[in-house]
Design an enzyme around this catalytic site. Sequence first.
Site, PDB file in Angstrom:
ATOM      1  N   ASP A  90      33.009  52.576  65.856  1.00  0.00           N
ATOM      2  CA  ASP A  90      31.564  52.784  65.718  1.00  0.00           C
ATOM      3  C   ASP A  90      30.875  52.306  66.992  1.00  0.00           C
ATOM      4  OD1 ASP A  90      29.185  53.427  64.384  1.00  0.00           O
ATOM      5  OD2 ASP A  90      29.065  51.499  63.374  1.00  0.00           O
TER       6      ASP A  90
ATOM      7  N   ASP B  36      39.876  51.771  60.923  1.00  0.00           N
ATOM      8  CA  ASP B  36      39.263  52.808  60.089  1.00  0.00           C
ATOM      9  C   ASP B  36      38.215  53.593  60.870  1.00  0.00           C
ATOM     10  OD1 ASP B  36      37.476  50.660  60.156  1.00  0.00           O
ATOM     11  OD2 ASP B  36      37.154  50.580  57.996  1.00  0.00           O
TER      12      ASP B  36
HETATM   13  P1  IMP Z   1      32.233  48.549  65.445  1.00  0.00           P
HETATM   14  O1  IMP Z   1      32.985  49.656  66.135  1.00  0.00           O
HETATM   15  O2  IMP Z   1      32.513  47.197  65.984  1.00  0.00           O
HETATM   16  O3  IMP Z   1      30.771  48.845  65.335  1.00  0.00           O
HETATM   17  O4  IMP Z   1      32.668  48.404  63.962  1.00  0.00           O
HETATM   18  C1  IMP Z   1      33.532  49.159  63.313  1.00  0.00           C
HETATM   19  C2  IMP Z   1      33.568  48.613  61.915  1.00  0.00           C
HETATM   20  O5  IMP Z   1      32.301  48.737  61.270  1.00  0.00           O
HETATM   21  C3  IMP Z   1      34.527  49.412  61.104  1.00  0.00           C
HETATM   22  O6  IMP Z   1      35.788  48.835  61.134  1.00  0.00           O
HETATM   23  C4  IMP Z   1      33.906  49.356  59.737  1.00  0.00           C
HETATM   24  O7  IMP Z   1      34.354  48.200  59.067  1.00  0.00           O
HETATM   25  C5  IMP Z   1      32.440  49.220  59.972  1.00  0.00           C
HETATM   26  N1  IMP Z   1      31.765  50.520  59.834  1.00  0.00           N
HETATM   27  C6  IMP Z   1      31.154  51.214  60.799  1.00  0.00           C
HETATM   28  N2  IMP Z   1      30.656  52.361  60.336  1.00  0.00           N
HETATM   29  C7  IMP Z   1      30.994  52.401  59.030  1.00  0.00           C
HETATM   30  C8  IMP Z   1      30.778  53.374  57.985  1.00  0.00           C
HETATM   31  O8  IMP Z   1      30.173  54.443  58.153  1.00  0.00           O
HETATM   32  N3  IMP Z   1      31.294  53.046  56.773  1.00  0.00           N
HETATM   33  C9  IMP Z   1      31.967  51.908  56.523  1.00  0.00           C
HETATM   34  N4  IMP Z   1      32.189  50.985  57.467  1.00  0.00           N
HETATM   35  C10 IMP Z   1      31.698  51.232  58.703  1.00  0.00           C
HETATM   36 MG    MG Z   2      36.627  47.635  59.433  1.00  0.00          MG
END
Ligand code: IMP
Ligand code: MG
Length: 181
Positions: A105, A102
């Site tokens: 981040d 999705d």
């Molecule tokens: P990262 O890239 O490991 O920081 O994490 C990504 C995950 O964090 C995504 O799969 C989402 O589940 C969650 N996440 C990061 N930003 C958002 C947001 O703005 N809304 C909802 N979930 C988010």
């Molecule tokens: Mg996720």
Amino acid sequence: MTYIPASDMEVLLSTTEIANRVCELGQQISTDYHGQSVVLIGVLKGAAMFLSDLARSIEADATFDFVAVSSYGKGSRSSGAVKLIKDIDNPIEGKHVILVEDILDTGLTLSFLRKLMLQHHPQSLKIATCLDKPERRKVEIEADYVGFKIPNHFVIGYGMDYAEHYRNVRDIRLMPAEGAP
Ligand code: IMP
Ligand code: MG
């Protein structure tokens, strides 16, 4: 949590914008994998809607699998460590794989999953993400297929949650600062 109705939140990406962009990504993937089979691996639960729409825009032969990783805290922004909760059901050795997420981040989740999937020796491994928040990156990782690059703001809808809520919201909306993690 105090539940804020999604209808009170500002729309960042409308259903039409999402549908059009997902369709474009599907066409690109269809071209890239023309005449080949691809395994779409969705990251539960956030990628469920995106995978469902993307898969239906892809004309190449596609199969599905799903992984789940732990999320930390009710706000669900990953805090650092990532843990696998559910592994793939079918072997991917020698196959063309696309990890479907999705949001990209900090990058911690996808770099963890990419390493894990590479241990299974797929023929190729690419990443498709609905949203990309490049400003928040902590580890170097880029997706091959990006729906939309967005600024550093917490969003909900189209599969994405805040404390497990709002996944069923049809468009993508900005979580107001008072509710955001
Ligand atoms: P990262 O890239 O490991 O920081 O994490 C990504 C995950 O964090 C995504 O799969 C989402 O589940 C969650 N996440 C990061 N930003 C958002 C947001 O703005 N809304 C909802 N979930 C988010
Ligand atoms: Mg996720």
